[in-house]
Motif scaffolding. Structure first.
Motif, PDB file in Angstrom:
ATOM      1  N   ILE A  62     -21.130  13.983 -16.683  1.00 48.63           N
ATOM      2  CA  ILE A  62     -20.886  14.882 -15.553  1.00 48.63           C
ATOM      3  C   ILE A  62     -19.656  15.745 -15.834  1.00 48.63           C
ATOM      4  O   ILE A  62     -19.669  16.955 -15.601  1.00 48.63           O
ATOM      5  CB  ILE A  62     -20.738  14.073 -14.236  1.00 48.63           C
ATOM      6  CG1 ILE A  62     -22.081  13.457 -13.856  1.00 48.63           C
ATOM      7  CG2 ILE A  62     -20.208  14.963 -13.114  1.00 48.63           C
ATOM      8  CD1 ILE A  62     -22.012  12.497 -12.684  1.00 48.63           C
ATOM      9  N   ILE A  63     -18.612  15.137 -16.366  1.00 45.75           N
ATOM     10  CA  ILE A  63     -17.383  15.884 -16.681  1.00 45.75           C
ATOM     11  C   ILE A  63     -17.672  16.942 -17.751  1.00 45.75           C
ATOM     12  O   ILE A  63     -17.239  18.092 -17.647  1.00 45.75           O
ATOM     13  CB  ILE A  63     -16.256  14.925 -17.115  1.00 45.75           C
ATOM     14  CG1 ILE A  63     -15.821  14.083 -15.914  1.00 45.75           C
ATOM     15  CG2 ILE A  63     -15.076  15.696 -17.693  1.00 45.75           C
ATOM     16  CD1 ILE A  63     -14.854  12.972 -16.260  1.00 45.75           C
ATOM     17  N   VAL A  64     -18.418  16.585 -18.771  1.00 43.75           N
ATOM     18  CA  VAL A  64     -18.769  17.539 -19.827  1.00 43.75           C
ATOM     19  C   VAL A  64     -19.623  18.666 -19.263  1.00 43.75           C
ATOM     20  O   VAL A  64     -19.407  19.852 -19.568  1.00 43.75           O
ATOM     21  CB  VAL A  64     -19.492  16.816 -20.992  1.00 43.75           C
ATOM     22  CG1 VAL A  64     -20.084  17.814 -21.969  1.00 43.75           C
ATOM     23  CG2 VAL A  64     -18.534  15.875 -21.704  1.00 43.75           C
ATOM     24  N   ALA A  65     -20.576  18.336 -18.410  1.00 41.43           N
ATOM     25  CA  ALA A  65     -21.437  19.361 -17.807  1.00 41.43           C
ATOM     26  C   ALA A  65     -20.623  20.306 -16.939  1.00 41.43           C
ATOM     27  O   ALA A  65     -20.798  21.532 -16.992  1.00 41.43           O
ATOM     28  CB  ALA A  65     -22.551  18.700 -16.994  1.00 41.43           C
ATOM     29  N   VAL A  66     -19.713  19.781 -16.133  1.00 43.85           N
ATOM     30  CA  VAL A  66     -18.863  20.612 -15.285  1.00 43.85           C
ATOM     31  C   VAL A  66     -17.978  21.511 -16.157  1.00 43.85           C
ATOM     32  O   VAL A  66     -17.789  22.697 -15.873  1.00 43.85           O
ATOM     33  CB  VAL A  66     -18.022  19.733 -14.318  1.00 43.85           C
ATOM     34  CG1 VAL A  66     -16.933  20.547 -13.634  1.00 43.85           C
ATOM     35  CG2 VAL A  66     -18.916  19.078 -13.292  1.00 43.85           C
ATOM     36  N   ALA A  67     -17.427  20.958 -17.229  1.00 39.44           N
ATOM     37  CA  ALA A  67     -16.581  21.745 -18.138  1.00 39.44           C
ATOM     38  C   ALA A  67     -17.379  22.880 -18.787  1.00 39.44           C
ATOM     39  O   ALA A  67     -16.884  24.006 -18.918  1.00 39.44           O
ATOM     40  CB  ALA A  67     -15.968  20.835 -19.198  1.00 39.44           C
ATOM     41  N   LEU A  68     -18.613  22.602 -19.175  1.00 39.89           N
ATOM     42  CA  LEU A  68     -19.456  23.638 -19.783  1.00 39.89           C
ATOM     43  C   LEU A  68     -19.786  24.733 -18.773  1.00 39.89           C
ATOM     44  O   LEU A  68     -19.733  25.930 -19.106  1.00 39.89           O
ATOM     45  CB  LEU A  68     -20.748  23.030 -20.338  1.00 39.89           C
ATOM     46  CG  LEU A  68     -20.622  22.305 -21.670  1.00 39.89           C
ATOM     47  CD1 LEU A  68     -21.927  21.601 -22.016  1.00 39.89           C
ATOM     48  CD2 LEU A  68     -20.252  23.282 -22.770  1.00 39.89           C
ATOM     49  N   VAL A  69     -20.112  24.355 -17.558  1.00 40.16           N
ATOM     50  CA  VAL A  69     -20.415  25.340 -16.516  1.00 40.16           C
ATOM     51  C   VAL A  69     -19.177  26.191 -16.247  1.00 40.16           C
ATOM     52  O   VAL A  69     -19.253  27.421 -16.137  1.00 40.16           O
ATOM     53  CB  VAL A  69     -20.924  24.638 -15.230  1.00 40.16           C
ATOM     54  CG1 VAL A  69     -20.968  25.610 -14.059  1.00 40.16           C
ATOM     55  CG2 VAL A  69     -22.293  24.026 -15.485  1.00 40.16           C
ATOM     56  N   ALA A  70     -18.015  25.560 -16.165  1.00 35.26           N
ATOM     57  CA  ALA A  70     -16.770  26.297 -15.926  1.00 35.26           C
ATOM     58  C   ALA A  70     -16.472  27.256 -17.083  1.00 35.26           C
ATOM     59  O   ALA A  70     -16.073  28.405 -16.871  1.00 35.26           O
ATOM     60  CB  ALA A  70     -15.609  25.335 -15.718  1.00 35.26           C
ATOM     61  N   ALA A  71     -16.671  26.802 -18.308  1.00 32.69           N
ATOM     62  CA  ALA A  71     -16.428  27.659 -19.468  1.00 32.69           C
ATOM     63  C   ALA A  71     -17.373  28.853 -19.477  1.00 32.69           C
ATOM     64  O   ALA A  71     -16.958  29.989 -19.764  1.00 32.69           O
ATOM     65  CB  ALA A  71     -16.585  26.854 -20.755  1.00 32.69           C
ATOM     66  N   CYS A  72     -18.632  28.620 -19.137  1.00 38.59           N
ATOM     67  CA  CYS A  72     -19.598  29.725 -19.078  1.00 38.59           C
ATOM     68  C   CYS A  72     -19.227  30.714 -17.975  1.00 38.59           C
ATOM     69  O   CYS A  72     -19.315  31.929 -18.164  1.00 38.59           O
ATOM     70  CB  CYS A  72     -21.010  29.189 -18.847  1.00 38.59           C
ATOM     71  SG  CYS A  72     -21.694  28.350 -20.285  1.00 38.59           S
ATOM     72  N   ALA A  73     -18.798  30.187 -16.838  1.00 36.37           N
ATOM     73  CA  ALA A  73     -18.405  31.065 -15.733  1.00 36.37           C
ATOM     74  C   ALA A  73     -17.198  31.908 -16.119  1.00 36.37           C
ATOM     75  O   ALA A  73     -17.152  33.117 -15.845  1.00 36.37           O
ATOM     76  CB  ALA A  73     -18.102  30.238 -14.484  1.00 36.37           C
ATOM     77  N   LEU A  74     -16.221  31.297 -16.761  1.00 36.42           N
ATOM     78  CA  LEU A  74     -15.042  32.052 -17.206  1.00 36.42           C
ATOM     79  C   LEU A  74     -15.419  33.103 -18.244  1.00 36.42           C
ATOM     80  O   LEU A  74     -14.917  34.227 -18.209  1.00 36.42           O
ATOM     81  CB  LEU A  74     -13.987  31.101 -17.769  1.00 36.42           C
ATOM     82  CG  LEU A  74     -13.233  30.262 -16.743  1.00 36.42           C
ATOM     83  CD1 LEU A  74     -12.321  29.252 -17.437  1.00 36.42           C
ATOM     84  CD2 LEU A  74     -12.428  31.156 -15.812  1.00 36.42           C
ATOM     85  N   ALA A  75     -16.283  32.757 -19.167  1.00 42.65           N
ATOM     86  CA  ALA A  75     -16.724  33.724 -20.177  1.00 42.65           C
ATOM     87  C   ALA A  75     -17.450  34.889 -19.525  1.00 42.65           C
ATOM     88  O   ALA A  75     -17.246  36.049 -19.890  1.00 42.65           O
ATOM     89  CB  ALA A  75     -17.623  33.044 -21.205  1.00 42.65           C
ATOM     90  N   PHE A  76     -18.286  34.608 -18.541  1.00 42.80           N
ATOM     91  CA  PHE A  76     -19.015  35.657 -17.824  1.00 42.80           C
ATOM     92  C   PHE A  76     -18.044  36.579 -17.095  1.00 42.80           C
ATOM     93  O   PHE A  76     -18.159  37.806 -17.156  1.00 42.80           O
ATOM     94  CB  PHE A  76     -20.010  35.031 -16.845  1.00 42.80           C
ATOM     95  CG  PHE A  76     -20.729  36.035 -16.001  1.00 42.80           C
ATOM     96  CD1 PHE A  76     -21.749  36.797 -16.529  1.00 42.80           C
ATOM     97  CD2 PHE A  76     -20.375  36.231 -14.669  1.00 42.80           C
ATOM     98  CE1 PHE A  76     -22.415  37.734 -15.759  1.00 42.80           C
ATOM     99  CE2 PHE A  76     -21.030  37.168 -13.882  1.00 42.80           C
ATOM    100  CZ  PHE A  76     -22.055  37.924 -14.436  1.00 42.80           C
TER     101      PHE A  76
END
Length: 191
Positions: A6-20
């Motif tokens: 869950i932590i890894v998934a949240v981190a990936l979603v956050a990273a994608c959002a920041l990149a966007f």
């Protein structure tokens, strides 16, 4: 284990959002840098609406980015240079005719290089703006000046600005200056 996933998934979603978000913020700067003064003209035409202007410029890129200019043969380049020199020389005696001839020559030259046909000025100038954004306004000014609404000084300035586009196109898209006939260019009233 589930917590780690869950932590890894949240981190990936956050990273994608920041990149966007970063891409959206810098996208305008990238398009502004690519189009230079053409960006500012487009924003002005959209009454200051940068988002609408950027959308238009992105659409132009989609339509014309893959266009590859065909090089001129040395003979064709020489003929275009000679014609431009004659047009400049004729400006003093017949500025309106010189402006009309310059407009036609730029349309023909652009078409010979692989740009859309000059019969659709809007489409041809849009394609030119993608590949020669720094110089396309000269073509627009000459095209507008041929209507005869401005005075001789306005036509002279349009010719000077259009010569920048001519030089870039005649040199096959490089910044290498084209050959000039000094006795014609200086006496033309446009140099």
């Amino acid at each position: 284990m589930t917590t780690v996933l869950i932590i890894v998934a949240v981190a990936l979603v956050a990273a994608c959002a920041l990149a966007f978000l970063y891409a959206r913020q810098t996208g305008g700067r990238g398009i502004r840098r690519r189009f230079g003064p053409e960006y500012d003209r487009t924003v002005a035409r959209h009454h200051g609406d940068a988002r609408a202007a950027e959308h238009e410029l992105h659409e132009r890129l989609k339509r014309h980015r893959s266009l590859h200019e065909r090089p001129l043969t040395p003979e064709a380049r020489s003929q275009y240079e000679d014609r431009w020199t004659r047009i400049e020389a004729g400006f003093v005696d017949a500025p309106q005719q010189a402006v009309a001839e310059a407009d036609a020559l730029l349309a023909e030259l652009a078409h010979d290089l692989g740009f859309p046909d000059g019969r659709d000025f809007g489409e041809q100038s849009a394609a030119l703006s993608v590949h020669h954004a720094e110089h396309v306004n000269g073509y627009r000014r000459v095209h507008a000046a041929k209507q005869g609404d401005g005075g001789t000084e306005e036509m002279r300035e349009a010719m000077l600005e259009a010569r920048g586009l001519f030089d870039v196109l005649a040199s096959n898209g490089t910044d290498r200056p084209v050959r000039r006939h000094p006795h014609h260019a200086e006496g033309s009233g446009t140099a």
